[in-house]
Write a protein that holds these residues in place. Sequence first.
Motif, PDB file in Angstrom:
ATOM      1  N   ILE A 103       0.916  -1.266   0.082  1.00  0.00           N
ATOM      2  CA  ILE A 103       0.158  -0.047   0.033  1.00  0.00           C
ATOM      3  C   ILE A 103       0.874   1.201  -0.171  1.00  0.00           C
ATOM      4  O   ILE A 103       1.797   1.359   0.696  1.00  0.00           O
ATOM      5  CB  ILE A 103      -0.863  -0.051   1.160  1.00  0.00           C
ATOM      6  CG1 ILE A 103      -1.801  -1.388   1.056  1.00  0.00           C
ATOM      7  CG2 ILE A 103      -1.828   1.181   1.168  1.00  0.00           C
ATOM      8  CD1 ILE A 103      -2.737  -1.385   2.414  1.00  0.00           C
ATOM      9  N   ASP A 104       0.833   2.112  -1.037  1.00  0.00           N
ATOM     10  CA  ASP A 104       1.581   3.244  -1.216  1.00  0.00           C
ATOM     11  C   ASP A 104       3.178   2.668  -1.085  1.00  0.00           C
ATOM     12  O   ASP A 104       4.024   3.387  -0.611  1.00  0.00           O
ATOM     13  CB  ASP A 104       1.344   4.323  -0.191  1.00  0.00           C
ATOM     14  CG  ASP A 104       0.251   5.157  -0.746  1.00  0.00           C
ATOM     15  OD1 ASP A 104      -0.110   5.177  -1.732  1.00  0.00           O
ATOM     16  OD2 ASP A 104      -0.363   5.755   0.157  1.00  0.00           O
ATOM     17  N   GLY A 105       3.555   1.789  -1.674  1.00  0.00           N
ATOM     18  CA  GLY A 105       4.850   1.127  -1.629  1.00  0.00           C
ATOM     19  C   GLY A 105       5.281   0.649  -0.309  1.00  0.00           C
ATOM     20  O   GLY A 105       6.358  -0.035  -0.287  1.00  0.00           O
ATOM     21  N   GLU A 106       4.399   0.573   0.768  1.00  0.00           N
ATOM     22  CA  GLU A 106       4.973  -0.142   2.016  1.00  0.00           C
ATOM     23  C   GLU A 106       4.432  -1.823   1.785  1.00  0.00           C
ATOM     24  O   GLU A 106       3.124  -2.001   1.641  1.00  0.00           O
ATOM     25  CB  GLU A 106       4.342   0.610   3.084  1.00  0.00           C
ATOM     26  CG  GLU A 106       4.433  -0.189   4.536  1.00  0.00           C
ATOM     27  CD  GLU A 106       3.713   0.921   5.518  1.00  0.00           C
ATOM     28  OE1 GLU A 106       2.651   0.134   6.261  1.00  0.00           O
ATOM     29  OE2 GLU A 106       4.229   2.086   5.606  1.00  0.00           O
ATOM     30  N   ARG A 107       5.573  -2.636   2.125  1.00  0.00           N
ATOM     31  CA  ARG A 107       4.970  -4.011   1.990  1.00  0.00           C
ATOM     32  C   ARG A 107       4.378  -4.655   3.053  1.00  0.00           C
ATOM     33  O   ARG A 107       4.938  -4.205   4.326  1.00  0.00           O
ATOM     34  CB  ARG A 107       6.330  -4.616   1.860  1.00  0.00           C
ATOM     35  CG  ARG A 107       6.227  -6.244   1.425  1.00  0.00           C
ATOM     36  CD  ARG A 107       7.653  -6.780   0.898  1.00  0.00           C
ATOM     37  NE  ARG A 107       7.415  -8.021   0.456  1.00  0.00           N
ATOM     38  CZ  ARG A 107       7.828  -9.283   1.057  1.00  0.00           C
ATOM     39  NH1 ARG A 107       8.260  -8.958   2.245  1.00  0.00           N
ATOM     40  NH2 ARG A 107       7.611 -10.249   0.609  1.00  0.00           N
ATOM     41  N   HIS A 108       3.474  -5.399   3.125  1.00  0.00           N
ATOM     42  CA  HIS A 108       2.929  -6.200   4.157  1.00  0.00           C
ATOM     43  C   HIS A 108       2.914  -7.565   3.816  1.00  0.00           C
ATOM     44  O   HIS A 108       2.301  -7.934   2.952  1.00  0.00           O
ATOM     45  CB  HIS A 108       1.446  -5.871   4.337  1.00  0.00           C
ATOM     46  CG  HIS A 108       1.267  -4.217   4.630  1.00  0.00           C
ATOM     47  ND1 HIS A 108       1.423  -3.444   6.085  1.00  0.00           N
ATOM     48  CD2 HIS A 108       1.461  -3.013   3.871  1.00  0.00           C
ATOM     49  CE1 HIS A 108       1.390  -2.278   5.921  1.00  0.00           C
ATOM     50  NE2 HIS A 108       1.209  -1.896   4.500  1.00  0.00           N
ATOM     51  N   VAL A 109       3.325  -8.373   4.931  1.00  0.00           N
ATOM     52  CA  VAL A 109       3.016  -9.844   4.888  1.00  0.00           C
ATOM     53  C   VAL A 109       2.018 -10.434   5.837  1.00  0.00           C
ATOM     54  O   VAL A 109       2.187  -9.941   6.925  1.00  0.00           O
ATOM     55  CB  VAL A 109       4.517 -10.563   5.113  1.00  0.00           C
ATOM     56  CG1 VAL A 109       4.448 -11.974   5.094  1.00  0.00           C
ATOM     57  CG2 VAL A 109       5.588 -10.062   4.227  1.00  0.00           C
ATOM     58  N   LEU A 110       0.975 -10.981   5.202  1.00  0.00           N
ATOM     59  CA  LEU A 110      -0.146 -11.437   5.918  1.00  0.00           C
ATOM     60  C   LEU A 110      -0.176 -12.891   6.020  1.00  0.00           C
ATOM     61  O   LEU A 110      -0.360 -13.508   5.038  1.00  0.00           O
ATOM     62  CB  LEU A 110      -1.289 -10.762   5.354  1.00  0.00           C
ATOM     63  CG  LEU A 110      -1.191  -9.395   4.893  1.00  0.00           C
ATOM     64  CD1 LEU A 110      -1.992  -8.786   3.843  1.00  0.00           C
ATOM     65  CD2 LEU A 110      -1.399  -8.589   6.347  1.00  0.00           C
ATOM     66  N   THR A 111      -0.326 -13.251   7.229  1.00  0.00           N
ATOM     67  CA  THR A 111      -0.505 -14.780   7.722  1.00  0.00           C
ATOM     68  C   THR A 111      -1.680 -15.103   8.273  1.00  0.00           C
ATOM     69  O   THR A 111      -1.914 -16.245   8.760  1.00  0.00           O
ATOM     70  CB  THR A 111       0.655 -15.337   8.327  1.00  0.00           C
ATOM     71  OG1 THR A 111       0.913 -14.457   9.356  1.00  0.00           O
ATOM     72  CG2 THR A 111       1.932 -15.290   7.594  1.00  0.00           C
ATOM     73  N   THR A 112      -2.696 -14.106   8.546  1.00  0.00           N
ATOM     74  CA  THR A 112      -3.691 -14.321   9.512  1.00  0.00           C
ATOM     75  C   THR A 112      -5.121 -13.964   8.700  1.00  0.00           C
ATOM     76  O   THR A 112      -4.865 -13.169   7.743  1.00  0.00           O
ATOM     77  CB  THR A 112      -3.673 -13.540  10.573  1.00  0.00           C
ATOM     78  OG1 THR A 112      -3.636 -12.137  10.594  1.00  0.00           O
ATOM     79  CG2 THR A 112      -2.827 -14.152  11.607  1.00  0.00           C
ATOM     80  N   THR A 113      -6.202 -14.526   8.840  1.00  0.00           N
ATOM     81  CA  THR A 113      -7.359 -14.042   8.237  1.00  0.00           C
ATOM     82  C   THR A 113      -7.320 -12.547   8.347  1.00  0.00           C
ATOM     83  O   THR A 113      -7.240 -12.101   9.743  1.00  0.00           O
ATOM     84  CB  THR A 113      -8.600 -14.809   8.687  1.00  0.00           C
ATOM     85  OG1 THR A 113      -8.498 -16.170   8.485  1.00  0.00           O
ATOM     86  CG2 THR A 113      -9.963 -14.216   8.248  1.00  0.00           C
ATOM     87  N   GLY A 114      -8.019 -11.928   7.574  1.00  0.00           N
ATOM     88  CA  GLY A 114      -8.080 -10.351   7.803  1.00  0.00           C
ATOM     89  C   GLY A 114      -8.634  -9.684   6.680  1.00  0.00           C
ATOM     90  O   GLY A 114      -9.153 -10.220   5.702  1.00  0.00           O
ATOM     91  N   SER A 115      -8.635  -8.109   6.701  1.00  0.00           N
ATOM     92  CA  SER A 115      -9.207  -7.495   5.757  1.00  0.00           C
ATOM     93  C   SER A 115      -8.180  -6.077   5.848  1.00  0.00           C
ATOM     94  O   SER A 115      -7.609  -5.731   6.692  1.00  0.00           O
ATOM     95  CB  SER A 115     -10.559  -6.952   6.019  1.00  0.00           C
ATOM     96  OG  SER A 115     -10.831  -6.628   7.273  1.00  0.00           O
ATOM     97  N   VAL A 116      -8.399  -5.358   4.443  1.00  0.00           N
ATOM     98  CA  VAL A 116      -7.835  -4.010   4.710  1.00  0.00           C
ATOM     99  C   VAL A 116      -8.652  -3.173   3.928  1.00  0.00           C
ATOM    100  O   VAL A 116      -9.376  -3.697   3.028  1.00  0.00           O
ATOM    101  CB  VAL A 116      -6.434  -4.090   3.795  1.00  0.00           C
ATOM    102  CG1 VAL A 116      -6.407  -4.375   2.362  1.00  0.00           C
ATOM    103  CG2 VAL A 116      -5.748  -2.624   4.099  1.00  0.00           C
TER     104      VAL A 116
END
Length: 152
Positions: A103-116
Amino acid sequence: MGAHDRLFVKELWDSSESFTCEGDAVRDKADVPANLGHPYGLMRPAEVPESQVHMGYCWITPSDEAATWVHPHVHRDHDEVLIWMGNDPENPKDLGARLVMEIDGERHVLTTTGSVFIPRGTVHCPLGWESVERPFRFISLFLGPEYEADDE
């Protein structure tokens, strides 16, 4: 026929025509990640005229191979909510995958159920995964009647 029957969607539709940010290869089915399921629509004005949202989903199945699925883009006029849901009823928080998103060049690693929540005008993606151990569902809830995006 009940007074509210028109508000229900009981038949999923092929929503691949809605994908405009997955790249030409994905839209043309030439280089689709092998573990990406078929995209289905859940809600849009074509099925429920009163609806002001466009919603679809797909399954992503196990793979040891990393893949990029959605390219960077922006929605100028509408917000979006992306949702990823694991399928283990004994541990619903565990996604069973390593989903990667920017998001806007910021990397996120997601390993849990979720939303954005993606506010209109926010550049988001690439979106993909490093690995998928168990199938999971990916849902896009576009807060506008027709999915619209501009490549970045």
